[in-house]
Design an enzyme around this catalytic site. Structure first.
Site, PDB file in Angstrom:
ATOM      1  N   TYR A  89       0.773  -1.146   0.032  1.00  0.00           N
ATOM      2  CA  TYR A  89      -0.056   0.078   0.041  1.00  0.00           C
ATOM      3  C   TYR A  89       0.703   1.358   0.005  1.00  0.00           C
ATOM      4  O   TYR A  89       1.531   1.440  -0.820  1.00  0.00           O
ATOM      5  CB  TYR A  89      -1.213   0.122   1.312  1.00  0.00           C
ATOM      6  N   SER A  90       0.720   1.986   0.971  1.00  0.00           N
ATOM      7  CA  SER A  90       1.313   3.306   1.001  1.00  0.00           C
ATOM      8  C   SER A  90       2.792   3.408   1.146  1.00  0.00           C
ATOM      9  O   SER A  90       3.593   4.413   1.228  1.00  0.00           O
ATOM     10  CB  SER A  90       0.618   4.411   1.971  1.00  0.00           C
ATOM     11  N   MET A  91       3.442   2.156   1.652  1.00  0.00           N
ATOM     12  CA  MET A  91       4.875   2.081   1.477  1.00  0.00           C
ATOM     13  C   MET A  91       5.411   2.409  -0.075  1.00  0.00           C
ATOM     14  O   MET A  91       6.514   2.162  -0.068  1.00  0.00           O
ATOM     15  CB  MET A  91       5.275   0.758   2.075  1.00  0.00           C
ATOM     16  N   TYR A 137      -3.075  13.957   3.814  1.00  0.00           N
ATOM     17  CA  TYR A 137      -2.670  12.614   2.961  1.00  0.00           C
ATOM     18  C   TYR A 137      -3.619  12.652   1.738  1.00  0.00           C
ATOM     19  O   TYR A 137      -4.692  13.104   1.706  1.00  0.00           O
ATOM     20  CB  TYR A 137      -3.276  11.579   3.889  1.00  0.00           C
TER      21      TYR A 137
END
Length: 271
Positions: free
Chosen positions: A75-77, A206
């Site tokens: 995901y957001s990594m 975000y």
């Protein structure tokens, strides 16, 4: 749980072995409490594995045990990967961090900011942005962009679906949800039509900013984002898992799950 992976090196490279055991206990607790279906943890130091533990299930439906080689969504990594890619291109002198992004993508030149009213009351007040979005804003989530799943007071988040903004890859990698040929540029053009939640540089939120970063990686490098990550960022380590769709061979290793998020007053949302 006894069938899951569980190893601890005799030499823990200076770690307190009792405290490493606490990590295993914590993992077991998260699974037993039902907070997650399964979890895998590895601890490395000086290039050596000191702890490897897996508990629970990778697939509840198939009763597939979690293992240390289960492929998980990151995901957001992916955000740090895309940001590093853009900064590599910055180091090559292709742009400046304080450059307005509209200098290279003119469709971001006429963005507006929501300053009053709300979408649901059909009285949303807009004004032209006084400050242009810069690359620094994108990299620090201060651009004024948001996500469709993050509610705001004026309901701007609901407009992302109206303008068909979706950076989720299509199944065939070619078409967007409405049949148009999909691309990061297409989604960025749609994104630029949605008002900003605030003046760039004044708040943190975000957002889709890193998706826009991905578009500029493609624009400046002349390569697809996946190609650049694989060939430039991924040099020296295995990055193919991060940038490719999971192959049929690896599907059985892939983690299947749902997660529950609570967004203000919207209640439970399963994604």
């Amino acid at each position: 749980n006894n069938n899951n992976n569980n190893t601890m090196a005799d030499n823990v490279e200076g770690f307190d072995q009792a405290r490493l055991e606490r990590v295993q206990e914590w993992v077991e607790k998260q699974v037993s409490m039902g907070r997650v279906a399964g979890m895998a943890v590895s601890v490395y130091r000086n290039g050596k594995e000191c702890l490897s533990a897996a508990r629970g299930l990778a697939s509840v439906e198939a009763k597939t045990p979690m293992s240390t080689d289960t492929i998980c969504r990151i995901y957001s990594m992916t955000k740090p990967l895309a940001s590093v890619a853009l900064l590599m291109l910055y180091e090559r002198g292709l742009f400046q961090l304080d450059d307005p992004i509209a200098k290279y993508a003119p469709f971001f030149g006429d963005v507006s900011v929501a300053v009053g009213g709300s979408v649901d009351k059909d009285n949303l007040e807009l004004k032209p942005a006084e400050t242009p979005i810069t690359f620094k804003h994108l990299l620090t989530h201060t651009s004024g962009l948001s996500y469709g799943f993050l509610p705001d007071d004026r309901g701007v988040h609901t407009l992302y679906s109206k303008y068909k903004v979706s950076f989720v890859p299509s199944v065939d990698g070619q078409t967007s949800t409405d049949g148009e040929k999909n691309s990061l540029e297409l989604q960025c053009r749609r994104l630029a039509q949605v008002p900003l939640c605030f003046e760039p540089g004044t708040q943190w939120k975000y957002s889709y900013a890193t998706d826009v970063v991905g578009y500029f990686v493609e624009l400046f490098s002349g390569k697809s984002l996946a190609e650049f990550l694989r060939e430039e960022v991924g040099k020296g380590f295995e990055v193919s898992m991060f940038v490719d769709f999971v192959s049929k061979v690896k599907v059985s290793m892939f983690l299947c799950f749902v997660f529950r998020c609570l967004f203000q007053s919207q209640g439970d949302r399963v994604s």
